[in-house]
Scaffold this active site. Structure first.
Site, PDB file in Angstrom:
ATOM      1  N   ASN A 186      12.756  50.990 -20.479  1.00 42.16           N
ATOM      2  CA  ASN A 186      11.664  51.047 -19.485  1.00 42.16           C
ATOM      3  C   ASN A 186      11.506  52.430 -18.829  1.00 42.16           C
ATOM      4  O   ASN A 186      10.396  52.832 -18.490  1.00 42.16           O
ATOM      5  CB  ASN A 186      11.822  49.945 -18.428  1.00 42.16           C
ATOM      6  CG  ASN A 186      13.158  49.943 -17.748  1.00 42.16           C
ATOM      7  OD1 ASN A 186      14.137  50.468 -18.278  1.00 42.16           O
ATOM      8  ND2 ASN A 186      13.229  49.354 -16.572  1.00 42.16           N
ATOM      9  N   GLU A 242      24.022  48.035 -14.481  1.00 46.29           N
ATOM     10  CA  GLU A 242      22.794  47.975 -13.688  1.00 46.29           C
ATOM     11  C   GLU A 242      21.865  47.025 -14.426  1.00 46.29           C
ATOM     12  O   GLU A 242      21.309  47.368 -15.464  1.00 46.29           O
ATOM     13  CB  GLU A 242      22.223  49.399 -13.572  1.00 46.29           C
ATOM     14  CG  GLU A 242      21.396  49.560 -12.335  1.00 46.29           C
ATOM     15  CD  GLU A 242      19.961  49.189 -12.569  1.00 46.29           C
ATOM     16  OE1 GLU A 242      19.629  47.988 -12.375  1.00 46.29           O
ATOM     17  OE2 GLU A 242      19.185  50.057 -12.954  1.00 46.29           O
ATOM     18  N   CYS A 298      13.445  47.256 -13.322  1.00 45.31           N
ATOM     19  CA  CYS A 298      14.519  46.330 -12.951  1.00 45.31           C
ATOM     20  C   CYS A 298      14.341  45.888 -11.505  1.00 45.31           C
ATOM     21  O   CYS A 298      14.679  44.780 -11.151  1.00 45.31           O
ATOM     22  CB  CYS A 298      15.867  46.998 -13.146  1.00 45.31           C
ATOM     23  SG  CYS A 298      15.976  48.619 -12.416  1.00 45.31           S
ATOM     24  N   GLU A 340      24.730  53.790  -9.526  1.00 46.19           N
ATOM     25  CA  GLU A 340      24.418  55.075 -10.154  1.00 46.19           C
ATOM     26  C   GLU A 340      23.924  56.007  -9.052  1.00 46.19           C
ATOM     27  O   GLU A 340      23.610  55.583  -7.958  1.00 46.19           O
ATOM     28  CB  GLU A 340      23.297  54.897 -11.191  1.00 46.19           C
ATOM     29  CG  GLU A 340      23.582  53.850 -12.257  1.00 46.19           C
ATOM     30  CD  GLU A 340      24.394  54.388 -13.422  1.00 46.19           C
ATOM     31  OE1 GLU A 340      24.855  55.540 -13.364  1.00 46.19           O
ATOM     32  OE2 GLU A 340      24.577  53.639 -14.397  1.00 46.19           O
TER      33      GLU A 340
HETATM   34  P1  NDP Z   1      18.944  44.784 -23.610  1.00 44.35           P
HETATM   35  O1  NDP Z   1      19.901  44.526 -22.531  1.00 44.35           O
HETATM   36  O2  NDP Z   1      18.998  43.969 -24.829  1.00 44.35           O
HETATM   37  O3  NDP Z   1      19.034  46.325 -24.080  1.00 44.35           O
HETATM   38  C1  NDP Z   1      19.461  47.389 -23.259  1.00 44.35           C
HETATM   39  C2  NDP Z   1      20.308  48.352 -24.087  1.00 44.35           C
HETATM   40  O4  NDP Z   1      21.490  47.684 -24.555  1.00 44.35           O
HETATM   41  C3  NDP Z   1      19.609  48.851 -25.357  1.00 44.35           C
HETATM   42  O5  NDP Z   1      20.023  50.170 -25.626  1.00 44.35           O
HETATM   43  C4  NDP Z   1      20.144  47.908 -26.411  1.00 44.35           C
HETATM   44  O6  NDP Z   1      20.054  48.404 -27.725  1.00 44.35           O
HETATM   45  C5  NDP Z   1      21.574  47.770 -25.982  1.00 44.35           C
HETATM   46  N1  NDP Z   1      22.239  46.570 -26.473  1.00 44.35           N
HETATM   47  C6  NDP Z   1      21.688  45.397 -26.858  1.00 44.35           C
HETATM   48  N2  NDP Z   1      22.646  44.525 -27.234  1.00 44.35           N
HETATM   49  C7  NDP Z   1      23.832  45.168 -27.099  1.00 44.35           C
HETATM   50  C8  NDP Z   1      25.189  44.798 -27.310  1.00 44.35           C
HETATM   51  N3  NDP Z   1      25.537  43.576 -27.760  1.00 44.35           N
HETATM   52  N4  NDP Z   1      26.157  45.711 -27.050  1.00 44.35           N
HETATM   53  C9  NDP Z   1      25.840  46.938 -26.592  1.00 44.35           C
HETATM   54  N5  NDP Z   1      24.570  47.341 -26.375  1.00 44.35           N
HETATM   55  C10 NDP Z   1      23.581  46.469 -26.608  1.00 44.35           C
HETATM   56  O7  NDP Z   1      17.509  44.699 -22.993  1.00 44.35           O
HETATM   57  P2  NDP Z   1      16.157  44.527 -23.817  1.00 44.35           P
HETATM   58  O8  NDP Z   1      15.706  45.862 -24.156  1.00 44.35           O
HETATM   59  O9  NDP Z   1      16.284  43.562 -24.949  1.00 44.35           O
HETATM   60  O10 NDP Z   1      15.251  43.840 -22.734  1.00 44.35           O
HETATM   61  C11 NDP Z   1      15.372  42.445 -22.479  1.00 44.35           C
HETATM   62  C12 NDP Z   1      15.208  42.176 -21.027  1.00 44.35           C
HETATM   63  O11 NDP Z   1      16.256  42.828 -20.296  1.00 44.35           O
HETATM   64  C13 NDP Z   1      13.949  42.717 -20.388  1.00 44.35           C
HETATM   65  O12 NDP Z   1      12.848  41.943 -20.616  1.00 44.35           O
HETATM   66  C14 NDP Z   1      14.373  42.764 -18.948  1.00 44.35           C
HETATM   67  O13 NDP Z   1      14.318  41.500 -18.368  1.00 44.35           O
HETATM   68  C15 NDP Z   1      15.800  43.216 -19.034  1.00 44.35           C
HETATM   69  N6  NDP Z   1      15.921  44.676 -18.879  1.00 44.35           N
HETATM   70  C16 NDP Z   1      16.338  45.155 -17.704  1.00 44.35           C
HETATM   71  C17 NDP Z   1      16.387  46.513 -17.502  1.00 44.35           C
HETATM   72  C18 NDP Z   1      16.827  47.097 -16.232  1.00 44.35           C
HETATM   73  O14 NDP Z   1      16.523  48.234 -15.950  1.00 44.35           O
HETATM   74  N7  NDP Z   1      17.578  46.368 -15.454  1.00 44.35           N
HETATM   75  C19 NDP Z   1      15.986  47.457 -18.521  1.00 44.35           C
HETATM   76  C20 NDP Z   1      15.599  46.855 -19.774  1.00 44.35           C
HETATM   77  C21 NDP Z   1      15.575  45.512 -19.915  1.00 44.35           C
HETATM   78  P3  NDP Z   1      18.817  47.989 -28.656  1.00 44.35           P
HETATM   79  O15 NDP Z   1      17.618  48.593 -28.037  1.00 44.35           O
HETATM   80  O16 NDP Z   1      19.190  48.568 -29.960  1.00 44.35           O
HETATM   81  O17 NDP Z   1      18.774  46.485 -28.655  1.00 44.35           O
END
Ligand code: NDP
Length: 503
Positions: free
Chosen positions: A156, A254, A288, A466
């Site tokens: 995001n 976070e 977030c 952070e």
């Molecule tokens: P994820 O938590 O799946 O992804 C965040 C990061 O973690 C990405 O780099 C992802 O890689 C990586 N990741 C995913 N699975 C693993 C794992 N098992 N071990 C280590 N790293 C991993 O979020 P999404 O992007 O799928 O978003 C889903 C939902 O999460 C959103 O709709 C929102 O609700 C929430 N979200 C919250 C955020 C915040 O700022 N708090 C930011 C983004 C999402 P990859 O991209 O390769 O899957």
């Protein structure tokens, strides 16, 4: 960028751009148009381990960790200047990759520049302390870097959320492996190129793209990873926390939010309406800490909602790269489905959509991942749309009569990242700020942050924070040194003299 031939972005390991061993690549598309914009190398476990090895060697062998901080301060400051000079191309890249408007992307890059300046200012001020102990002893502490730190970033705010933890990690003398989100890795790779050209030694900053489950987990599980900073979903965050806990390494998680905005009867409704609008429709709601639950005093509900609705309806949707656009597309088609699913759930649970509620009618926007800014009233507090993080431009509204009821509604969530409140009563504002369960509170302001202010949540919103000075504490460990100074006039004899000769 040539649409016929998408630009290439490779893994950045040990100061070099390389493809993965298996040669796998992904094509990324502009979420506003569906056009291919980049061909990206995909790492697997082997490349993750290669990045860790490079980072570990650089940590041990390059002057980065041993330096007194002056080198790191200089290099980070230079990097800030270089990024500022190149800000427009970074902002454009972020916009075509992620979808946010150019104005928002420029804001993100400016934030990263400030983050680097701030980290640069701290790099040569990482100090220990002396601690009084009974004579003839003397005690002092030093703060040492941890080693290799792993940073897993979401889509995001791709550059901003990556560098807000990478900058203090580098300032503290660590070496870094960054895994950006698979959807949005472009600015992270560009940043690594800039850092390398600006004097960050090879191996000190590495970027590996690839599936989180494979690459992210390989990075965190390996013994060379000495700390992890994760931003993303609760589900993945808890998994990272489990791995980090088993390995006894420090972690910052976070995670999500479902932030309340409380509006008291004496609030400045014009300012509040604008703040509420920015707090939920900024970045197309993909924040977030999106202030997604409006809790308004019954006496001002109608006039306030009129103003927020007018704000929402005046927002111009379109490709973020064009001038005059207020809200871009969502990051992906999957995210559109997810957000529309929550709007349907709100409707089915009895909610009334007072504006938005679906995709825009404009046929020019049909190829993009657009969703209209949406306000839903009277959704029961038990609805999925009120309890779960939507991560899109959807505001739910409820009202209250007594302030106790407002506090109860605000705190009735598994999350605790942020809360906003609008009132002119200073006493009420500060006592409410104490009673809201959230890591961050804004009084008469939308969600807003600075590199020097801590950012983090409570409950399921995560652990640790952070930004700010504390980030240096996170990325260093304390070593205590106790010295026996000897007795004045009776200096201990050398060991060879004290040893009794054998009989
Ligand atoms: P994820 O938590 O799946 O992804 C965040 C990061 O973690 C990405 O780099 C992802 O890689 C990586 N990741 C995913 N699975 C693993 C794992 N098992 N071990 C280590 N790293 C991993 O979020 P999404 O992007 O799928 O978003 C889903 C939902 O999460 C959103 O709709 C929102 O609700 C929430 N979200 C919250 C955020 C915040 O700022 N708090 C930011 C983004 C999402 P990859 O991209 O390769 O899957």
């Amino acid at each position: 960028m040539n649409a016929a031939e998408p630009a290439r972005f490779d893994l950045f390991i040990d100061g070099q751009e390389i493809s993965g061993q298996k040669g796998e690549r992904a094509t990324l598309k502009d979420p506003a148009s569906g056009h291919a914009i980049a061909s990206v190398a995909i790492a697997g476990r082997d490349e993750a381990l290669h990045a860790l090895e490079a980072a570990d060697r650089a940590f041990r062998e390059s002057p980065w960790a041993q330096d007194d901080g002056a080198l790191r301060a200089r290099v980070l400051r230079r990097l800030a200047d270089r990024l500022e000079a190149d800000a427009e191309s970074f902002a454009r890249l972020e916009t075509v990759n992620m979808g946010k408007t150019l104005r928002e992307a420029r804001g993100d890059v400016a934030f990263v520049v400030r983050t680097l300046e701030y980290a640069s200012g701290l790099a040569d001020k990482i100090e220990g302390e002396t601690i009084p102990v009974p004579p003839p002893r003397f005690d002092y502490t030093v703060r040492e870097p941890l080693g290799v730190t792993v940073h897993i970033a979401p889509w995001n705010y791709p550059l901003l959320l990556a560098i807000r933890s990478v900058a203090p990690a580098l300032a503290s003398g660590n070496s870094v492996v960054l895994k950006p989100a698979s959807l949005t890795p472009l600015t992270a790779v560009s940043f690594a190129r800039l850092a390398h050209a600006g004097g960050v030694p090879p191996g000190i900053l590495n970027v590996v793209m690839g599936p989180g489950r494979e690459v992210g987990e390989a990075l965190v599980t390996d013994e060379r990873c000495r700390a992890v900073s994760f931003t993303g979903s609760v589900e993945v965050g808890l998994r990272i926390g489990e791995i980090a806990g088993r390995r006894a390494i420090p972690q910052t998680l976070e995670l999500g939010g479902k932030s309340p905005v409380l509006v008291l009867p004496d609030a400045d409704l014009d300012r509040a309406a604008r703040g509420i609008g920015f707090g939920i429709f900024g970045n197309a709601g993909q924040m977030c800490w999106a202030a997604s639950r409006l809790i308004v005093h019954e006496s001002v509900r109608v006039p306030l909602l009129g103003k927020v609705r007018a704000f929402a309806e005046a927002l111009k949707l379109g490709p973020g790269i064009e001038d005059g656009i207020d809200m871009g597309p969502l990051v992906s088609a999957d995210q559109v489905d997810r957000v529309l699913g929550y709007i349907d759930a709100a409707r089915q649970d009895g909610g009334k959509v007072i504006t938005g509620g679906g995709r825009p009618d404009d046929p020019r926007l049909a190829p993009g991942n657009f969703v209209r800014p949406t306000i839903v009233e009277e959704v029961p507090p038990t609805s999925r749309a009120v309890r779960e993080e939507i991560f899109g431009p959807v505001l739910s509204v409820s009202s209250f009569r007594e302030v106790e009821e407002a506090i109860r509604l605000a705190n009735d969530t598994r999350f605790g990242l942020f809360a906003a409140l609008w009132t002119k009563d200073v006493g009420a504002a500060h006592s409410l700020a104490r009673r809201l369960h959230a890591g961050m509170i804004a009084i008469n302001d939308p969600p807003n942050t600075f590199p020097q202010t801590p950012f983090g949540g409570v409950k399921d919103s995560g652990v640790g924070s952070e930004q700010g000075r504390k980030s240096i504490e996170f990325f260093t460990r304390t070593k205590n040194v106790l010295v026996h100074l000897g007795t004045p006039g009776k200096r201990p004899a050398p060991a060879s003299v004290r040893t009794k000769p054998p009989k």
